[in-house]
Design a protein around this motif. Structure first.
Motif, short mmCIF file in Angstrom:
data_model
loop_
_atom_site.label_atom_id
_atom_site.label_comp_id
_atom_site.label_asym_id
_atom_site.label_seq_id
_atom_site.Cartn_x
_atom_site.Cartn_y
_atom_site.Cartn_z
N HIS A 67 0.84 -1.21 0.00
CA HIS A 67 0.00 0.00 0.00
C HIS A 67 0.87 1.25 0.00
O HIS A 67 0.63 2.20 -0.75
N ASP B 157 1.54 3.79 -3.40
CA ASP B 157 0.75 5.00 -3.21
C ASP B 157 1.39 6.16 -3.97
O ASP B 157 1.95 7.09 -3.40
N LEU C 37 -6.05 0.11 1.60
CA LEU C 37 -5.28 -0.92 2.30
C LEU C 37 -6.02 -2.25 2.26
O LEU C 37 -5.40 -3.31 2.08
N TYR D 162 -5.10 -4.48 -0.64
CA TYR D 162 -3.82 -5.18 -0.51
C TYR D 162 -3.88 -6.27 0.55
O TYR D 162 -3.20 -7.30 0.42
#
Length: 174
Positions: free
Chosen positions: A22, A26, A41, A44
């Protein structure tokens, strides 16, 4: 001048890797060809759990990539094509790296390791689905010896997805 290839290690993703993926992904540049924005999140967390199941059941998955310093830098590996369009029923190889690791050879080295592991698991053919314009990923497919075989309409975007193929029957990878 040839530069030394980077050292990379692949491991089955852990619960903690969901947080690392994550964080590493990002970045709008990283996600340009994967929906354009960062995933939550929870995405993932589900993805790493699914990859652990794939590893246990199939002997391969999307592995966490770790650099020589022990930092999580992305993932590479393979999984059954997860969508109801495109090369259904086939094994897709893929990779995604954090922006700061681009251009150093990590994806190619890790993808070659993946091909070796897939051969050992008895996989005979792989595909790589790449969006047009993703020149970095197209370059990795070429370095692996993959050929553009066909295109598939991608219902998520107004362009066809490129499907590269490679037979793993006999011979070494590029």
């Amino acid at each position: 001048m040839n530069r030394a290839l980077p050292v990379v290690r692949l491991r089955v993703p852990t619960d903690e890797d969901a947080v690392a993926w994550h964080r590493v992904f990002d970045d709008p540049d990283v996600m340009e060809f994967h929906g354009g924005k960062s995933a939550e999140l929870s995405f993932y967390e589900e993805l790493t759990a699914r990859q652990r199941r794939h590893d246990a059941e199939l002997g391969f998955c999307l592995w966490t990539m770790v650099d020589e310093g022990g930092r999580v830098i992305g993932f590479t590996g393979a999984q059954p094509w997860p969508r109801d369009w495109g090369p259904t029923g086939e094994i897709e190889i893929g990779w995604r790296l954090g922006r700061e690791y681009w251009g150093r050879g990590y994806a190619t080295v890790a993808a070659r390791m993946t091909l070796e592991r897939l051969r050992a698991a008895g996989v005979t053919d792989v595909v790589a689905m790449v969006r047009p314009g993703n020149e970095r990923s197209i370059a990795v497919t070429k370095r692996l010896g993959m050929d553009l075989a066909e295109t598939f309409p991608d219902p998520r975007v107004p362009e066809d997805a490129l499907c590269f193929r490679l037979s793993l029957r006999g011979g070494d990878t590029a």
